[in-house]
Design an enzyme around this catalytic site. Structure first.
Site, short mmCIF file in Angstrom:
data_model
loop_
_atom_site.label_atom_id
_atom_site.label_comp_id
_atom_site.label_asym_id
_atom_site.label_seq_id
_atom_site.Cartn_x
_atom_site.Cartn_y
_atom_site.Cartn_z
CB ALA A 1 -11.29 18.82 -1.50
CB SER A 2 -12.75 14.51 0.20
OG SER A 2 -14.15 15.06 0.35
CB VAL A 3 -6.94 14.69 0.58
CG1 VAL A 3 -5.58 14.16 1.18
CG2 VAL A 3 -7.22 13.67 -0.87
CE LYS B 1 -15.49 13.30 3.82
NZ LYS B 1 -15.50 14.40 2.72
#
Length: 459
Positions: free
Chosen positions: A63-65, A67
């Protein structure tokens, strides 16, 4: 505290967590780059023939890890001399109708770009898979208003990281996943890390893959988000990359953690910039660097971290830089974000040499049948006022004998009745209550989201 004692306490805590049955994932804690605990709990895949357990080498969608990894791809391009932070993105994406945005603005969430998820919820054909170029095309076609002028404010932006992935492709001439593989994953020995869009890419599923499940009372427990109608966006947004869709293991993320200390891999001056708070036009700072939230803790000193959440996955990557400690937690079946937060707090108490609390077991919610007559007065639109004098409008409606709440960004939440006026919402693990206003002429919607409940007024 001696590592042995710390290890014993971690083991005791995780045994209690295992007994509670409220955690499904893998936890790794390292000191000086050496894992002192690495524990897998729960199921990687349910099937008709039974279930397959998680292992410490299971691969999860981050998921947003993702980024910090996208940001690191941009750092590699900077080190290769192919861009500079303050270059306008119009150099490579001249067609984007939002002027004045630089690469630095995208990295630090100060671009002001509108939210693509809200746009897609309103105008995208949900039977089609969207890809990054579709996000660009929709921004050009519909031109939703920017949230603010570049660097005037800070707002977490998934759109900004989609644009960064497009930049990586246009500048490098390679596909986003291929570039990350060549520049980061292969050099660091991250052999269990890849960009993987499982619905769009019908190729073989990676070995020891952790399928992402959501817990739904009405479905009898854990199910794939694909089976929950209000989560249909997990399907039509599956082709996107940059703000998510990197898949990895706790071991590979520890390899990445070590590389971030390595002067050969990252120039020290660049590293300092990555982990420095962004400064906005008015001189104020916000504790986000380039792909990392920055925090200072009295017990641990400087911390760089990122979390991720997407239906089926909840991820944490915390780097306690001054203490050279690392906490990595990957889940493929989160039931309550509050429980996860408490578990992180308990692990940190042990890391700091303090007495630790065991997370409270999750209570089982008793759902009752929906009463059509009592629901009628609760239907309609409500407005919540927020701290920044903005407002959030929601609509409560019935469909096929079920109660739903649609948020302004198109997100749909299912409300399960606990009483005739109080409801439980599984996705956010929160409760809501309908109360008749004091003058008896309207309805209030109380949303218990944190320490202070939010109050919505009927419109």
């Amino acid at each position: 505290m001696k590592k042995e004692k710390m290890q014993q306490q971690f083991t005791a805590l995780l045994q209690e967590v295992k007994k509670q049955g409220s955690f499904n994932g893998v936890v790794l804690i390292a000191v000086g780059g050496k894992a002192i605990v690495c524990e897998a709990m729960g199921v990687a895949e349910y099937s008709d023939s039974g279930s397959r357990d998680l292992t410490t080498d299971s691969m999860f969608e981050l998921a947003s890890v993702s980024k910090p990894i996208t940001a690191l791809g941009i750092v590699r391009l900077q080190q290769l001399g192919q861009l500079h932070w303050d270059d306008p993105i119009a150099n490579w994406i001249p067609e984007l109708p939002y002027p004045g945005i630089t690469i630095r603005h995208l990295l630090s969430h100060t671009s002001g770009l509108p939210d693509y998820m809200e746009l897609f919820a309103n105008v995208w054909d949900p039977t089609r898979y969207a890809r990054n170029e579709d996000v660009l095309r929709m921004l050009i076609e519909h031109q939703p208003d920017p949230l603010f002028a570049p660097n005037e404010s800070w707002m977490y932006s998934n759109t900004g990281y989609i644009v960064l992935a497009i930049l990586i492709e246009r500048i490098s001439g390679q596909r986003y996943g291929d570039f990350l593989d060549e520049q980061i994953f292969q050099p660091l020995g991250m052999t269990r890390t890849q960009v993987y869009n499982r619905r769009v890419d019908p190729g073989p599923v990676p070995n020891d893959y952790a399928w992402g499940y959501v817990y739904r009372i009405g479905h009898g427990g854990y199910v794939l988000p694909d089976e929950v109608p209000e989560l249909n966006y997990v399907q039509y947004l599956d082709g996107l990359q940059g703000d998510g869709m990197v898949n990895s293991t706790v071991g590979d993320l520890l390899r990445l953690d070590r590389a971030l200390y390595d002067n050969e891999f990252i120039d020290p001056m660049l590293r300092q910039l990555m982990f420095s708070p962004v400064k906005m036009n008015n001189g104020e700072t916000f504790p986000y660097g380039m792909g990392w939230l920055i925090e200072h803790d009295e017990r641990f000193g400087n911390i760089a971290h990122h979390t991720g959440g997407w239906p089926g996955y909840s991820t944490w990557f915390k780097r306690y830089i001054d203490r050279d400690m690392t906490l990595i937690m990957l889940q493929n079946g989160e039931r309550d974000h509050g429980y996860t937060q408490q578990l992180v707090k308990s692990l940190e108490q042990i890391m700091a040499g303090e007495d630790y609390d065991v997370p409270r077991p999750l209570e089982v919610k008793k759902i009752i049948p929906l009463e059509p007559k009592s629901v009628e007065a609760q239907l309609g639109k409500y407005r919540f006022a927020t701290e920044k004098e903005e407002s959030l409008d929601v609509e409560v409606y019935v469909e096929q004998d079920k109660l739903y709440m649609r948020l302004g960004n198109g997100m749909i939440l299912s409300l399960l009745p606990l009483t005739s006026t109080r409801y439980y919402e599984e996705q956010t693990a929160t409760e809501l209550e309908f109360l008749i206003s004091e003058d008896g002429k309207g309805m209030h919607l109380i949303w218990y989201t944190g320490d202070e409940p939010e109050v919505g007024m009927s419109l």
